[in-house]
Design a protein around this motif. Structure first.
Motif: not given
Ligand code: ATP
Length: 239
Positions: A90-115, A144-146
């Motif tokens: 998995f390409a995930l960052f250890e020092s970030l939260t789940v939300l931050e990790n997902i947010w970084l990789s989204m092609d379509e940008k949501y606001s953090l709250k929406q995401l 992490r796989q989840r």
């Protein structure tokens, strides 16, 4: 005259300097079909998946996506077509939260709250609940796989490629994942399930392409075949 297949591969070949990793591979996957790519280490499964996700280019052969010939030149284009991929690592960052990790990789940008709302909703809907606020470094490999799966599902894939997804899971977590996969398939998502585990494939998959040394040795309905028949296709009739 409607194309019933979501994905058709015709004679896909790819050589490395010392080996023909994929040798004229053809296969077809329908909407909602759970299709296994079965093969031992070195059979050419990862090479084929990388071709489908636009990481490498085939030397020969064609890919038809929903009836149209396509060239998948990069992963962003694969995702645009509706192809999602769950890698073994998995390409995930250890020092970030789940939300931050997902947010970084989204092609379509949501606001953090929406995401955050989407992550909660999607993960619960597919039976893989996750807490968006958790830090990655506090999570097990299965958790992490989840995160990887939910991140992929947020993009609403039409084809989900999963590379040996159960190698990091407990038997109980495997059954939860299989339930999610069946749910996705029932909604029309096609699954390419890469594995060498015969018992899992016989439990889960509607169809299978068996590879050995880069070539297709057979197509099978794993639910109707014995483990022995599948193993013979996978390993070779000499065994
Ligand atoms: P595994 O389960 O071990 O990943 P696999 O079925 O996915 O096996 P591939 O990784 O596709 O098989 O490899 C097929 C063959 O191609 C192997 O012999 C491998 O050593 C070779 N190969 C794969 N990638 C490269 C590369 N970048 N350069 C040279 N040879 C490669």
């Amino acid at each position: 005259n409607k194309e019933p297949f979501r994905l058709v591969l015709e004679n896909i070949s790819k050589s490395y300097p010392l080996i023909k990793a994929n040798n004229a591979i053809s296969l077809q996957v329908k909407p909602g079909e759970i299709h296994a790519i079965l093969g031992e280490n070195g059979a050419g499964k990862s090479t084929l998946m990388k071709i489908l996700y636009g990481v490498i280019k085939p030397d020969e052969g064609s890919i038809l996506w929903e009836g149209q010939k396509v060239e998948i030149n990069n992963p962003a284009f694969a995702r645009k077509l509706g192809i999602g991929m769950i890698f073994q690592h998995f390409a995930l960052f250890e020092s970030l939260t789940v939300l931050e990790n997902i947010w970084l990789s989204m092609d379509e940008k949501y606001s953090l709250k929406q995401l955050e709302e989407e992550v909660l909703k999607t993960s619960a809907y597919y039976g893989l609940p996750i807490n968006p606020k958790r830090m990655l470094h506090s999570m097990s490999v299965g958790e992490r796989q989840r995160v990887e799966i939910v991140r992929c599902l947020l993009q609403k894939p039409k084809l989900l490629i999963m590379d040996e997804p159960t190698s990091v899971l407990t038997p109980q977590a495997v059954q939860i994942l299989f339930k999610t996969i069946r749910q996705l398939a029932s909604e029309g998502c096609s699954i390419l399930y890469i594995s060498h585990k015969l018992d899992e494939i016989r439990q889960l998959c509607d169809s299978a392409t068996v590879l050995r040394s880069g070539k297709v040795t057979g197509y099978a309905n794993p639910k109707n075949e014995t483990a022995k028949t599948l193993a013979t296709l996978m390993i070779g009739s000499e065994l």
